[in-house]
Design an enzyme around this catalytic site. Structure first.
Site, PDB file in Angstrom:
ATOM      1  N   HIS A 212       0.639  -1.199  -0.080  1.00 22.71           N
ATOM      2  CA  HIS A 212       0.010  -0.081  -0.221  1.00 22.71           C
ATOM      3  C   HIS A 212       0.691   1.410   0.144  1.00 22.71           C
ATOM      4  O   HIS A 212       0.183   2.434   0.075  1.00 22.71           O
ATOM      5  CB  HIS A 212      -1.062  -0.163   1.171  1.00 22.71           C
ATOM      6  CG  HIS A 212      -0.311   0.041   2.537  1.00 22.71           C
ATOM      7  ND1 HIS A 212      -1.030   0.123   3.832  1.00 22.71           N
ATOM      8  CD2 HIS A 212       0.879  -0.363   2.765  1.00 22.71           C
ATOM      9  CE1 HIS A 212       0.003   0.143   4.864  1.00 22.71           C
ATOM     10  NE2 HIS A 212       1.104  -0.261   4.193  1.00 22.71           N
ATOM     11  N   HIS A 213       2.217   1.298   0.106  1.00 25.82           N
ATOM     12  CA  HIS A 213       2.787   2.341   0.121  1.00 25.82           C
ATOM     13  C   HIS A 213       3.427   2.969  -1.142  1.00 25.82           C
ATOM     14  O   HIS A 213       4.080   4.086  -1.203  1.00 25.82           O
ATOM     15  CB  HIS A 213       3.948   2.421   1.049  1.00 25.82           C
ATOM     16  CG  HIS A 213       3.510   2.076   2.579  1.00 25.82           C
ATOM     17  ND1 HIS A 213       2.907   3.181   3.277  1.00 25.82           N
ATOM     18  CD2 HIS A 213       4.073   1.131   3.598  1.00 25.82           C
ATOM     19  CE1 HIS A 213       2.773   2.771   4.532  1.00 25.82           C
ATOM     20  NE2 HIS A 213       3.406   1.595   4.730  1.00 25.82           N
ATOM     21  N   ALA A 214       3.749   1.941  -2.228  1.00 25.36           N
ATOM     22  CA  ALA A 214       4.102   2.417  -3.362  1.00 25.36           C
ATOM     23  C   ALA A 214       3.366   3.462  -4.191  1.00 25.36           C
ATOM     24  O   ALA A 214       2.004   3.669  -4.189  1.00 25.36           O
ATOM     25  CB  ALA A 214       4.397   1.232  -4.177  1.00 25.36           C
ATOM     26  N   ASP A 254      -0.630   5.313   2.775  1.00 23.24           N
ATOM     27  CA  ASP A 254      -0.525   6.484   2.016  1.00 23.24           C
ATOM     28  C   ASP A 254      -0.705   6.404   0.553  1.00 23.24           C
ATOM     29  O   ASP A 254      -1.120   7.457  -0.272  1.00 23.24           O
ATOM     30  CB  ASP A 254       0.676   7.303   2.477  1.00 23.24           C
ATOM     31  CG  ASP A 254       1.732   6.433   2.523  1.00 23.24           C
ATOM     32  OD1 ASP A 254       1.621   5.026   2.088  1.00 23.24           O
ATOM     33  OD2 ASP A 254       3.105   6.767   2.388  1.00 23.24           O
TER      34      ASP A 254
END
Length: 472
Positions: A212-214, A254
């Protein structure tokens, strides 16, 4: 009726464990424990060789970043890995354990599929399967991500400026067989969509997903390709617009939030620790736009099961109900569990699993995707995902399968049973749990030296404030 599909295999788990933060163990431990508890036969489909084409990656990520990630010249042993004895030792540890265990087992039917003895062997298998897929599906090698740009003359050793631009440094370094890793792990999420139908409710699982951060054109937080965003993009192409994403990872989701921050159809809900200096530093209540679909639920140190249950019932549930999603995606990060190396929250395996299952039960018409996430105690994460998988198949499999599960409950946790009697079942990697006395619930047992009690800084008044912010 629900159709259960999971993407997992020895091959996938070893590819997933190329990721440095997996310590060459996390995914293989999960897959082996799923097998030990005989959960995979309860699925309607088990995907064993996932992959994506290059065109699927650029549906979200920039062409320049995608081309760099899938440079075929990175599909090899890189110098830093060849020369690192620690990495080599970690890679071989589970292979040796499994080999020794299999040699001692009389019942050969219980043996695992043979692990790949080296990363070179793993890649050779991957490459051979790609050619088979090309022939079966009449697709050219230029369309397959792993074979994309084979003639590229790009030097796989990036300059310092390039590493900085794409954030391929620090917690997101370039590692051996990075393109293969990106293809397989992203495919393990996207290939679940091949099993959606208008008649059955799909429950799809990829415990190696949830990256989920990429971001669109750079790696971030151990994440190189954002499979969550790509999954949502594909769903939208399938004319499914109302989608809710719920993130239980300790860290703010994010990358997913930023990708859909202006969408009226995609609801993103992130429950996470929010404290000064804690990665990624975003996700405050003020970051949410009141009345829109970006939802941040910032929590403090020490969150426990009862508090998370309150958050789920008072905030998450009503917000999802307000959105009325056709598809529900849940990122099941386990770095908030008791026993995780972050030691910030004190959720239990059973508590977090029950919260997730309760949300699933509340929306019986929605397709559901369960993805993995953070979790930095590999032995703990294998327990968590195995138990959560059991909860899912017990709740959503057909009647005959549920009866079978009830009659052979491997956890035997009802009616106040003594946790101390619950040992890890025998399997090829059981010796990894030896230092924890082979006990399944070691991190949650009262009086156990492995159980840590934290001060809970979260207050009911905080929930009231969040409810007011979202007009609940």
């Amino acid at each position: 009726m629900s159709k259960l599909v999971i993407s997992t295999s020895v091959f996938q788990s070893q590819v997933a464990d190329l990721l440095p933060c997996n310590n060459h163990q996390k995914s293989q431990l999960i897959h082996s424990l799923l097998n030990a508890y005989k959960l995979l036969p309860y699925f309607d489909e088990v995907l064993v060789f996932p992959y994506v084409k290059k065109t699927e990656l650029v549906e979200f990520h920039s062409k320049a970043y995608t081309k760099l990630l899938i440079n075929e010249k990175l599909n090899k042993m890189l110098p830093q890995d060849i020369d690192d004895p620690v990495v080599e030792s970690k890679w071989n540890e589970l292979i040796e354990l499994a080999k020794n265990w299999n040699e001692k087992v009389d019942d050969h039917s219980t043996q695992e599929v043979q692990r790949f003895a080296s990363r070179e062997d793993l890649y050779e298998y991957y490459h051979s399967q790609l050619h088979t897929l090309e022939e079966d599906n009449d697709i050219g090698s230029s369309d397959v991500m792993g074979a994309y740009d084979e003639t590229s003359t790009t030097d796989p050793c990036l300059s310092d400026d390039e590493k900085k631009e794409y954030n391929l440094e620090g917690d997101c370094p370039i590692f051996s067989y990075l393109p293969m890793h990106c293809q397989v792990i992203t495919g393990a999420t996207l290939n679940l969509l091949d099993h959606m139908s208008p008649t059955d409710r799909l429950i799809g699982i990829n415990w190696d997903g949830g990256r989920h951060h990429a971001f669109k054109q750079k790696a971030n937080g151990f994440c190189y390709v954002n499979d969550v965003v790509l999954l949502i993009q594909r769903l939208r192409k399938m004319k499914i617009n109302k989608i809710t994403y719920v993130d239980f990872d300790l860290h703010h989701g994010d990358g997913v939030e930023k990708a859909f921050q202006y969408s009226k159809q995609i609801q993103t809900i992130s429950v996470h620790l929010y404290e000064p200096g804690f990665f990624p530093g975003t996700g405050s209540l003020l970051d949410s736009r009141k009345g829109k679909n970006v939802v941040n639920i910032p929590l403090k140190h020490g969150c426990d099961d009862s508090y998370l249950d309150l958050v789920a019932s008072k905030i998450i549930g009503p917000l999802i109900k307000r959105h009325v999603p056709e598809v529900l995606i849940i990122e099941c990060g386990g770095d908030g569990l008791l026993g995780d190396r972050f030691n910030e929250w004190q959720l239990t395996i059973r508590g977090l699993s029950q919260t997730i299952v309760n949300i699933m039960k509340s929306y019986p018409q929605a397709h559901i995707f369960l993805l993995g996430g953070g979790g930095y105690n590999n032995l703990l994460m294998s327990r968590f995902y195995t138990y959560l998988t059991w909860c899912v198949v017990k709740e959503f499999s057909n009647a005959r399968q549920v009866n079978d599960l009830n009659q052979s409950d491997p956890f035997n946790i009802c009616d106040g049973d003594d946790d101390s009697e619950q040992f890890i079942l025998e399997h090829d990697l059981v010796e990894m749990y030896g230092e924890e006395n082979y006990q399944y619930w070691i991190y949650e047992m009262e009086g156990s030296s492995w159980m840590k009690t934290l001060r809970n800084d979260n207050k009911v008044e905080d929930i009231v404030e969040i409810m007011k912010h979202y007009e609940l």
